[in-house]
Scaffold this motif. Structure first.
Motif, PDB file in Angstrom:
ATOM      1  N   SER A  70       0.839  -1.192   0.000  1.00 49.17           N
ATOM      2  CA  SER A  70       0.000   0.000   0.000  1.00 49.17           C
ATOM      3  C   SER A  70       0.881   1.251   0.000  1.00 49.17           C
ATOM      4  CB  SER A  70      -0.912  -0.002   1.225  1.00 49.17           C
ATOM      5  OG  SER A  70      -1.718   1.155   1.227  1.00 49.17           O
ATOM      6  N   TYR A  71       0.641   2.104  -0.981  1.00 55.20           N
ATOM      7  CA  TYR A  71       1.333   3.390  -1.077  1.00 55.20           C
ATOM      8  C   TYR A  71       0.281   4.496  -0.986  1.00 55.20           C
ATOM      9  CZ  TYR A  71       5.185   0.593  -2.957  1.00 55.20           C
ATOM     10  OH  TYR A  71       6.178  -0.330  -3.130  1.00 55.20           O
ATOM     11  N   SER A  72       0.643   5.642  -0.468  1.00 55.40           N
ATOM     12  CA  SER A  72      -0.305   6.754  -0.348  1.00 55.40           C
ATOM     13  C   SER A  72      -0.537   7.448  -1.690  1.00 55.40           C
ATOM     14  CB  SER A  72       0.188   7.764   0.689  1.00 55.40           C
ATOM     15  OG  SER A  72       1.442   8.288   0.293  1.00 55.40           O
ATOM     16  N   ASN A  73       0.288   7.144  -2.696  1.00 60.42           N
ATOM     17  CA  ASN A  73       0.178   7.758  -4.016  1.00 60.42           C
ATOM     18  C   ASN A  73      -1.130   7.351  -4.701  1.00 60.42           C
ATOM     19  OD1 ASN A  73       3.028   6.883  -3.283  1.00 60.42           O
ATOM     20  ND2 ASN A  73       3.422   8.567  -4.679  1.00 60.42           N
ATOM     21  N   THR A  74      -1.475   8.038  -5.790  1.00 61.09           N
ATOM     22  CA  THR A  74      -2.717   7.771  -6.508  1.00 61.09           C
ATOM     23  C   THR A  74      -2.553   6.764  -7.642  1.00 61.09           C
ATOM     24  OG1 THR A  74      -2.312   9.647  -7.967  1.00 61.09           O
ATOM     25  CG2 THR A  74      -3.650  10.060  -5.986  1.00 61.09           C
ATOM     26  N   TRP A  75      -1.341   6.366  -7.968  1.00 59.39           N
ATOM     27  CA  TRP A  75      -1.117   5.445  -9.085  1.00 59.39           C
ATOM     28  C   TRP A  75      -1.440   3.996  -8.709  1.00 59.39           C
ATOM     29  CZ3 TRP A  75       2.509   2.377  -6.941  1.00 59.39           C
ATOM     30  CH2 TRP A  75       3.479   2.941  -6.112  1.00 59.39           C
ATOM     31  N   TYR A  76      -1.658   3.176  -9.762  1.00 59.08           N
ATOM     32  CA  TYR A  76      -1.885   1.741  -9.583  1.00 59.08           C
ATOM     33  C   TYR A  76      -0.563   0.977  -9.621  1.00 59.08           C
ATOM     34  CZ  TYR A  76      -6.683   2.996 -10.700  1.00 59.08           C
ATOM     35  OH  TYR A  76      -7.922   3.572 -10.699  1.00 59.08           O
ATOM     36  N   GLY A  77       0.308   1.402 -10.491  1.00 56.52           N
ATOM     37  CA  GLY A  77       1.607   0.757 -10.624  1.00 56.52           C
ATOM     38  C   GLY A  77       2.613   1.767 -11.113  1.00 56.52           C
TER      39      GLY A  77
END
Length: 154
Positions: A70-77
């Protein structure tokens, strides 16, 4: 790496030149639960089944990694080059879990897309795995445009 294309490139080639030097791309073996592992393995198989030089495989001698968390960024990959024969791919569990209606297809589509970057493909607006507006719940394989671009590049 100097790439010489004879006979011209496809009229609408989409390359970014930030991928790997060769199309045989190895990565350190990843191990996740079967919910993630199966669609990730499918992404390798989907590129390997194309009529292109693309070949993705696992090797314990590789510095390339795929990380799922889980990353806080908005991207999927995301794809990052760490050398001509090294890459880091990250899959974002937070956004994928939030937006996927077909989880397995969504994961496969996202990873096939990131592998496209490893093959020097850029985002585009055609019927392509590299189209950021594609339906990730249904498009899981490189499309003919993607394969043509890889064949022309390598």
């Amino acid at each position: 790496m100097l790439v010489v294309v004879t006979g011209g490139s496809p009229a609408a080639a989409h390359w970014n030149g930030t991928g790997q030097d060769i199309a045989r791309i190895h990565m350190y073996p990843y191990s996740y639960n079967s919910t993630w592992q199966a669609p990730m393995n499918k992404a390798l198989a989907n590129w390997n089944a194309t009529s292109s030089p693309a070949h993705f495989y696992k090797s314990t001698n590789s510095g390339s990694t795929i990380t799922v968390k889980s990353y806080s960024n908005t991207w999927y990959g995301t794809y990052q080059r760490c050398g001509g024969m090294c890459m880091y791919v990250k899959l974002n569990t937070r956004t994928i879990n939030r937006d996927a209606s077909n989880f397995s297809n969504f994961v496969t589509s996202t990873l096939v897309h990131e592998f496209g970057h490893a093959l020097n493909l850029a985002h585009n607006s055609t019927t392509s795995i590299m189209n950021t507006s594609r339906n990730r719940n249904s498009m899981t394989k490189p499309q003919s445009h993607d394969v043509a671009d890889v064949n022309a590049y390598y």
